[in-house]
Design an enzyme around this catalytic site. Sequence first.
Site, PDB file in Angstrom:
ATOM      1  N   ARG B  48       1.501 -10.184  11.871  1.00  0.00           N
ATOM      2  CA  ARG B  48       0.542 -10.914  11.245  1.00  0.00           C
ATOM      3  C   ARG B  48       0.570 -12.345  11.790  1.00  0.00           C
ATOM      4  O   ARG B  48      -0.480 -12.831  11.782  1.00  0.00           O
ATOM      5  CB  ARG B  48       0.787 -11.177   9.649  1.00  0.00           C
ATOM      6  CG  ARG B  48      -0.138 -10.235   8.914  1.00  0.00           C
ATOM      7  CD  ARG B  48      -0.005 -10.294   7.388  1.00  0.00           C
ATOM      8  NE  ARG B  48       1.557 -10.017   7.232  1.00  0.00           N
ATOM      9  CZ  ARG B  48       2.021  -9.650   5.960  1.00  0.00           C
ATOM     10  NH1 ARG B  48       1.250  -9.820   5.015  1.00  0.00           N
ATOM     11  NH2 ARG B  48       3.331  -9.403   5.739  1.00  0.00           N
ATOM     12  N   VAL B 133      10.645   9.282   2.991  1.00  0.00           N
ATOM     13  CA  VAL B 133      11.531   9.467   2.092  1.00  0.00           C
ATOM     14  C   VAL B 133      12.951   9.511   2.516  1.00  0.00           C
ATOM     15  O   VAL B 133      13.262  10.261   3.560  1.00  0.00           O
ATOM     16  CB  VAL B 133      11.168  11.072   1.508  1.00  0.00           C
ATOM     17  CG1 VAL B 133      12.101  11.263   0.378  1.00  0.00           C
ATOM     18  CG2 VAL B 133       9.731  11.032   1.259  1.00  0.00           C
ATOM     19  N   GLU B 191      14.508  -4.881  -4.414  1.00  0.00           N
ATOM     20  CA  GLU B 191      13.442  -5.645  -3.722  1.00  0.00           C
ATOM     21  C   GLU B 191      13.232  -6.940  -4.583  1.00  0.00           C
ATOM     22  O   GLU B 191      13.622  -7.136  -5.618  1.00  0.00           O
ATOM     23  CB  GLU B 191      11.948  -4.577  -4.275  1.00  0.00           C
ATOM     24  CG  GLU B 191      12.128  -3.236  -3.764  1.00  0.00           C
ATOM     25  CD  GLU B 191      11.440  -2.885  -2.545  1.00  0.00           C
ATOM     26  OE1 GLU B 191      10.580  -3.727  -2.037  1.00  0.00           O
ATOM     27  OE2 GLU B 191      11.701  -1.771  -2.067  1.00  0.00           O
ATOM     28  N   LYS B 206       8.297   8.915  -3.836  1.00  0.00           N
ATOM     29  CA  LYS B 206       9.057   9.725  -3.052  1.00  0.00           C
ATOM     30  C   LYS B 206       8.997  11.127  -3.814  1.00  0.00           C
ATOM     31  O   LYS B 206       8.864  12.063  -3.046  1.00  0.00           O
ATOM     32  CB  LYS B 206      10.415   9.345  -2.812  1.00  0.00           C
ATOM     33  CG  LYS B 206      10.668   8.156  -1.929  1.00  0.00           C
ATOM     34  CD  LYS B 206      11.820   7.260  -2.110  1.00  0.00           C
ATOM     35  CE  LYS B 206      11.877   6.265  -0.883  1.00  0.00           C
ATOM     36  NZ  LYS B 206      13.009   5.169  -1.368  1.00  0.00           N
TER      37      LYS B 206
END
Lengths: 435, 435
Positions: B48, B133, B191, B206
Amino acid sequence: MNGYRDLRVALLGCGSVGAQVARLILEQGDELAARVGARLQLAGIAVRSLDAKRDVELPQELFTTDAEQLVLGADVVVELMGGVEPARTLILQALEAGADVVTANKALIAAHGPELADAAEQVGAQLSYEAAVAGAIPIIRPLRESLAGDHITRVLGIVNGSTNYILDRMDRFGDSAEDAMRVASELGYLEADPTLDVEGYDAAQKATILASIAFHTEVPVDAVHREGITGITSEQIQAARNAGAVIKLLAIAERVTATDGTQGVSARVYPALIDRDHPLAAVHGGKNAVFVEAEAAGELMFYGAGAGGVETASAVLGDLVSAARRHVVGGPGIPGSAHADLPILPVGEVRTRYQVMLDVRDEPGVLAAIAGILADHGVSAASVEQSVPEDAAGTATLVIGTHTAREADLAATVDALRDSDVVTAVTSVLRLEGN
Amino acid sequence: MNGYRDLRVALLGCGSVGAQVARLILEQGDELAARVGARLQLAGIAVRSLDAKRDVELPQELFTTDAEQLVLGADVVVELMGGVEPARTLILQALEAGADVVTANKALIAAHGPELADAAEQVGAQLSYEAAVAGAIPIIRPLRESLAGDHITRVLGIVNGSTNYILDRMDRFGDSAEDAMRVASELGYLEADPTLDVEGYDAAQKATILASIAFHTEVPVDAVHREGITGITSEQIQAARNAGAVIKLLAIAERVTATDGTQGVSARVYPALIDRDHPLAAVHGGKNAVFVEAEAAGELMFYGAGAGGVETASAVLGDLVSAARRHVVGGPGIPGSAHADLPILPVGEVRTRYQVMLDVRDEPGVLAAIAGILADHGVSAASVEQSVPEDAAGTATLVIGTHTAREADLAATVDALRDSDVVTAVTSVLRLEGN
């Protein structure tokens, strides 16, 4: 389905694995066809005797004693006879005739893997042998394909279920070695000749295959350093437990840098201490597991059933579906490992740790003498534990855990301890692996 | 090498995984070429911003902000941008242009896997997503290929490292939920929005992918029953420990037969008790593992790092080598799962076991009343443990472990217990899995 013609599958051998493979091919025809893109037709099953009793009832007209004839008309040959000959000759004939080959024959692959891989590559055929190591566990394909962009540094495998069962019983139920072996034998875990299991010959064949695939290097089975579990005592199992460890028979394939800087490969089999927190320590009973260390991926483990007719048949069928798909979609098979041809280094060049148990004189200066012996060989102690058994007047017991050092130096240290005046007996020498 | 032309690799995204993939492609050029049969040329890296700081120093001229242009000239596109758009559109463009695609994008595959697989199949290209996964762990390829001749019945996955780290700290170090979460956050395990981890959204994505592959059935992510770990208390962890179990957040994909006989699939995520002897119980810290049960193979487990830039890059590179090889040897990619299109059953149809902890009145007849409630719902107790805390006059604590029963009946039983006069509080409800 695309209307692709039926694919002819020739099955060689109908023992406990072969009978299950035949059953699954016959019972799951529609599903296998959906996955392959063509129907798998079981063209025949080559056996030595037409009258032998089978694990599974199968149509009598499938059986033949003419393996050579059967192989010639096949698209995929599934070899489950075991042993080197006639399996080797039949597989070479099959490959020359353009068939793909699936085999579970560890003895054959350990002895002639490179020859067979070359023969397959020359005609663009596929040779697969997922079931040859660790039965049902997918390990060959992950090593060859999933880790194809990584650098494998070490493989630690519990690849012999019988010996794992014996050691696990000794650890978890306190069985003596004799009792554990008797139970293993009664449960059918041991080969007719138990030496193949307990002396590590079976594990050595698998170490050869794992090392060859992990390091793209041909490792002859007689280059594998091999020690079995027959010397392992209840006392060692108990001492391991006290130290927070467990004893496992490991097949190890490792990248090693020799003292002179040579980059090479080590393949070896021996019983070793594994920390109880290590994933391999949780591999109980007759199960197998392969622990892989790679530069990028870090630590991986593959766990499951290492033997059993139907379990091993699962791995054979996976290879069969893959080979059959290749016929439908075209393209050559994935070639065997590119030969990196690393030298195979002697076990002395390996770096490992030792746990040594000693009976020593219980008098001043003993510890200093022992520390001196270690230092003379460039070996340093990570832990020393001393205990004085009540009934052993004048004698103490020492358990020494070393730091990592060259195997040759560690072995020389043990020899020197044995010769020392202050040591009355060396009662146990085990390596520590997994760290 | 055969003089095959160089293969152009377009990399989309240069975060922690992308930077490592770029580094490995550049550093291991010769080895990758030997394995592929052609050189991999890193054609460019779409980002980006050209000025962002990277984990790895990479040649500035590789960077571009024009992802679309980069994709058009590529043989293999490696998508590591994350998120649904523009990743989805770029991948579709790449496939239409005949490129193979490798992605680690779980959100995208969970949401649009079947669409992308169809697009790949139409042009005979390969779409692979091993890294989507369980990070470095080879699980997609074993499920799709090694077990292609088997029937998978259940998949139990520890597929979110952050929640496993939190639960493991609570179990092994006695941390409170808050403390464990704080440490996980400090170590960068969580996160930016921890809800994705602790409420099970990540694991649900997942579970979708695992269920789709294991059962050849499209499982939308919003069909996954989802419960997170935010309700798990130290008391529950301690009670699990006392019961010889451990609490893990599991992503479960399972073949289920509904009460009316319908064969279907269940996908769900919840914290559950696992026996300490179960291989999944030994999965500590931030590690991942996927436990697979198949009809022939029996029990298998795949263990390793579920996250991390370089670890995940290993899985990406495995897919990249495989896709690049396909270009060299020819033939179409392995198609996505044939769609068995099994119905997705509600969680109520699942068969499981419950462990329920209750505060009850300490008076005669209570046990009989509770046994009656269980019986009314067709649920039977496997174990009942009663204790009377010293400080709780008139109150006793019950821990009930049930036998296997329908989830709907178990849930109704808990509701009835909650409404019962003899029960003062239901303090914990957890499922037991793994048996």
